[in-house]
Motif scaffolding. Sequence first.
Motif, PDB file in Angstrom:
ATOM      1  N   ASN A 184       0.858  -1.194   0.000  1.00 24.94           N
ATOM      2  CA  ASN A 184       0.000   0.000   0.000  1.00 24.94           C
ATOM      3  C   ASN A 184       0.888   1.236   0.000  1.00 24.94           C
ATOM      4  N   ALA A 185       0.801   2.005  -1.056  1.00 24.60           N
ATOM      5  CA  ALA A 185       1.589   3.232  -1.151  1.00 24.60           C
ATOM      6  C   ALA A 185       0.810   4.389  -0.529  1.00 24.60           C
ATOM      7  N   ILE A 186       1.528   5.259   0.141  1.00 26.21           N
ATOM      8  CA  ILE A 186       0.932   6.453   0.739  1.00 26.21           C
ATOM      9  C   ILE A 186       1.740   7.650   0.271  1.00 26.21           C
ATOM     10  N   ALA A 187       1.047   8.700  -0.148  1.00 29.33           N
ATOM     11  CA  ALA A 187       1.723   9.902  -0.629  1.00 29.33           C
ATOM     12  C   ALA A 187       1.186  11.118   0.107  1.00 29.33           C
TER      13      ALA A 187
END
Length: 84
Positions: A9-12
């Motif tokens: 899960n990528a978070i930006a």
Amino acid sequence: MRVKVKRWNAIATWFWVANDENCGICRMAFNGCCPDCKVPGDDCPLVWGQCSHCFHMHCILKWLNSQQVQQHCPMCRQEWKFKE
């Protein structure tokens, strides 16, 4: 030893790079939005003047429209010109 990634899960995050943390007109954080907007981002961009002061676009437009004779920066009172 090998590792198998099953899920990622990528978070930006994003933030405006300005010379201050708050708008000089509405006093709201630049990473938020002006009182007229509900969601920060492209709908409520920041604008800089040639004097290097920065404001929410909606805030400075309201300020300039409220000026009757000449349009000045609300912080330094120099003539307002948008930075190109």
